[in-house]
Design a protein around this motif. Structure first.
Motif, PDB file in Angstrom:
ATOM      1  N   GLY A 100      -0.568  -7.167 -16.649  1.00  0.00           N
ATOM      2  CA  GLY A 100      -2.002  -6.986 -16.461  1.00  0.00           C
ATOM      3  C   GLY A 100      -2.724  -6.836 -17.786  1.00  0.00           C
ATOM      4  N   VAL A 101      -2.151  -6.054 -18.676  1.00  0.00           N
ATOM      5  CA  VAL A 101      -2.753  -5.840 -19.993  1.00  0.00           C
ATOM      6  C   VAL A 101      -2.693  -7.107 -20.827  1.00  0.00           C
ATOM      7  N   MET A 102      -1.553  -7.775 -20.809  1.00  0.00           N
ATOM      8  CA  MET A 102      -1.356  -8.943 -21.678  1.00  0.00           C
ATOM      9  C   MET A 102      -1.852 -10.244 -21.049  1.00  0.00           C
ATOM     10  N   GLN A 103      -2.268 -10.182 -19.791  1.00  0.00           N
ATOM     11  CA  GLN A 103      -2.812 -11.320 -19.064  1.00  0.00           C
ATOM     12  C   GLN A 103      -1.815 -12.475 -18.918  1.00  0.00           C
ATOM     13  N   PHE A 104      -0.588 -12.107 -18.559  1.00  0.00           N
ATOM     14  CA  PHE A 104       0.416 -13.078 -18.128  1.00  0.00           C
ATOM     15  C   PHE A 104       0.484 -12.995 -16.613  1.00  0.00           C
ATOM     16  N   HIS A 105       0.744 -14.084 -15.952  1.00  0.00           N
ATOM     17  CA  HIS A 105       0.858 -14.098 -14.501  1.00  0.00           C
ATOM     18  C   HIS A 105       2.294 -13.741 -14.115  1.00  0.00           C
ATOM     19  N   PHE A 106       2.442 -12.558 -13.504  1.00  0.00           N
ATOM     20  CA  PHE A 106       3.738 -12.072 -13.028  1.00  0.00           C
ATOM     21  C   PHE A 106       3.933 -12.684 -11.645  1.00  0.00           C
ATOM     22  N   LEU A 107       4.648 -13.790 -11.582  1.00  0.00           N
ATOM     23  CA  LEU A 107       4.706 -14.610 -10.377  1.00  0.00           C
ATOM     24  C   LEU A 107       5.683 -14.103  -9.330  1.00  0.00           C
ATOM     25  N   ASP A 108       6.811 -13.547  -9.762  1.00  0.00           N
ATOM     26  CA  ASP A 108       7.785 -13.066  -8.792  1.00  0.00           C
ATOM     27  C   ASP A 108       8.844 -12.227  -9.486  1.00  0.00           C
ATOM     28  N   PHE A 109       9.488 -11.399  -8.697  1.00  0.00           N
ATOM     29  CA  PHE A 109      10.656 -10.616  -9.102  1.00  0.00           C
ATOM     30  C   PHE A 109      11.693 -10.925  -8.050  1.00  0.00           C
ATOM     31  N   MET A 110      12.785 -11.557  -8.449  1.00  0.00           N
ATOM     32  CA  MET A 110      13.816 -11.961  -7.499  1.00  0.00           C
ATOM     33  C   MET A 110      15.122 -11.236  -7.776  1.00  0.00           C
ATOM     34  N   VAL A 111      15.767 -10.803  -6.712  1.00  0.00           N
ATOM     35  CA  VAL A 111      17.116 -10.252  -6.795  1.00  0.00           C
ATOM     36  C   VAL A 111      18.029 -11.301  -6.186  1.00  0.00           C
ATOM     37  N   ILE A 112      19.073 -11.658  -6.940  1.00  0.00           N
ATOM     38  CA  ILE A 112      20.009 -12.670  -6.456  1.00  0.00           C
ATOM     39  C   ILE A 112      21.422 -12.099  -6.401  1.00  0.00           C
ATOM     40  N   SER A 113      22.250 -12.742  -5.594  1.00  0.00           N
ATOM     41  CA  SER A 113      23.682 -12.445  -5.539  1.00  0.00           C
ATOM     42  C   SER A 113      24.367 -13.695  -5.010  1.00  0.00           C
ATOM     43  N   SER A 114      25.656 -13.611  -4.841  1.00  0.00           N
ATOM     44  CA  SER A 114      26.379 -14.749  -4.275  1.00  0.00           C
ATOM     45  C   SER A 114      25.963 -15.012  -2.828  1.00  0.00           C
ATOM     46  N   ARG A 115      25.300 -14.055  -2.202  1.00  0.00           N
ATOM     47  CA  ARG A 115      24.873 -14.165  -0.803  1.00  0.00           C
ATOM     48  C   ARG A 115      23.487 -14.767  -0.623  1.00  0.00           C
ATOM     49  N   GLY A 116      22.754 -14.937  -1.717  1.00  0.00           N
ATOM     50  CA  GLY A 116      21.402 -15.476  -1.585  1.00  0.00           C
ATOM     51  C   GLY A 116      20.439 -14.793  -2.524  1.00  0.00           C
ATOM     52  N   TYR A 117      19.184 -14.693  -2.093  1.00  0.00           N
ATOM     53  CA  TYR A 117      18.150 -14.098  -2.934  1.00  0.00           C
ATOM     54  C   TYR A 117      17.109 -13.384  -2.084  1.00  0.00           C
ATOM     55  N   THR A 118      16.392 -12.475  -2.740  1.00  0.00           N
ATOM     56  CA  THR A 118      15.217 -11.839  -2.167  1.00  0.00           C
ATOM     57  C   THR A 118      14.073 -12.050  -3.139  1.00  0.00           C
ATOM     58  N   SER A 119      12.951 -12.509  -2.644  1.00  0.00           N
ATOM     59  CA  SER A 119      11.746 -12.693  -3.439  1.00  0.00           C
ATOM     60  C   SER A 119      10.768 -11.592  -3.072  1.00  0.00           C
ATOM     61  N   LEU A 120      10.397 -10.771  -4.055  1.00  0.00           N
ATOM     62  CA  LEU A 120       9.449  -9.706  -3.771  1.00  0.00           C
ATOM     63  C   LEU A 120       8.061 -10.252  -3.479  1.00  0.00           C
ATOM     64  N   ARG A 121       7.721 -11.397  -4.043  1.00  0.00           N
ATOM     65  CA  ARG A 121       6.427 -12.039  -3.741  1.00  0.00           C
ATOM     66  C   ARG A 121       6.397 -12.432  -2.264  1.00  0.00           C
ATOM     67  N   SER A 122       7.465 -13.038  -1.781  1.00  0.00           N
ATOM     68  CA  SER A 122       7.517 -13.456  -0.375  1.00  0.00           C
ATOM     69  C   SER A 122       7.484 -12.273   0.578  1.00  0.00           C
ATOM     70  N   GLN A 123       8.071 -11.157   0.151  1.00  0.00           N
ATOM     71  CA  GLN A 123       8.110  -9.957   0.983  1.00  0.00           C
ATOM     72  C   GLN A 123       6.833  -9.117   0.854  1.00  0.00           C
ATOM     73  N   HIS A 124       5.916  -9.555  -0.019  1.00  0.00           N
ATOM     74  CA  HIS A 124       4.676  -8.818  -0.295  1.00  0.00           C
ATOM     75  C   HIS A 124       4.955  -7.435  -0.883  1.00  0.00           C
ATOM     76  N   TRP A 125       6.033  -7.334  -1.668  1.00  0.00           N
ATOM     77  CA  TRP A 125       6.411  -6.076  -2.309  1.00  0.00           C
ATOM     78  C   TRP A 125       6.107  -6.086  -3.807  1.00  0.00           C
ATOM     79  N   LEU A 126       5.631  -7.185  -4.325  1.00  0.00           N
ATOM     80  CA  LEU A 126       5.359  -7.277  -5.754  1.00  0.00           C
ATOM     81  C   LEU A 126       4.115  -6.464  -6.083  1.00  0.00           C
TER      82      LEU A 126
END
Length: 144
Positions: A100-126
């Protein structure tokens, strides 16, 4: 390798394929330009079996050098869990504030594993933080 980050599924699948089997925790950033073209995928931290220490300055230093428009953070869990830890939540909030301060677009935070991924943007948790929100954080308790 991923050339354009134009969907959560495309990014998630590519990151799981490339880093989902990594045996120790790590954190990568995908820096993108205004057309969502991937400028670079860069590992910014390498940890142990169950933890990794990431500092926002390590992420933003590279984003500034690349003249990036935005970024996606990808963090793996070798355990296979796709749930966020308290440390993951803290990092996400720190990155939201810094972006927010530096004015970069923080598009997503993803957690991955061998089982797949979770997108915090998709979950509306970002966490969404703007310059105005940051200003409010600093001034709402002022007694003038």
């Amino acid at each position: 390798m991923l050339e354009i980050a134009d969907s959560v599924q495309k990014v998630g699948d590519a990151m799981v394929q490339q880093f989902g089997q990594t045996p120790q925790e790590a954190c990568w950033i995908l820096a993108v330009n205004t057309q969502m073209r991937v400028l670079e995928v860069n590992r910014v931290a390498m940890g142990t079996l169950d933890s990794v220490t990431v500092h926002p300055r390590d992420i933003f230093r590279r984003l500034v050098a690349l003249n990036a428009y935005g970024f996606i953070v990808v963090h793996n869990h070798p355990s296979g869990s796709l749930r966020l830890s308290q440390a993951d939540r803290k990092l996400m909030t720190q990155l939201a504030m810094c972006s927010g301060v530096m004015q970069f677009h923080f598009l997503d935070f993803m957690v991955i594993s061998s089982r797949g991924y979770t997108s915090l943007r998709s979950q509306h948790w970002l966490t969404e933080i703007s310059v105005e929100t940051l200003y409010d954080l600093w001034t709402k308790n002022d007694k003038v």
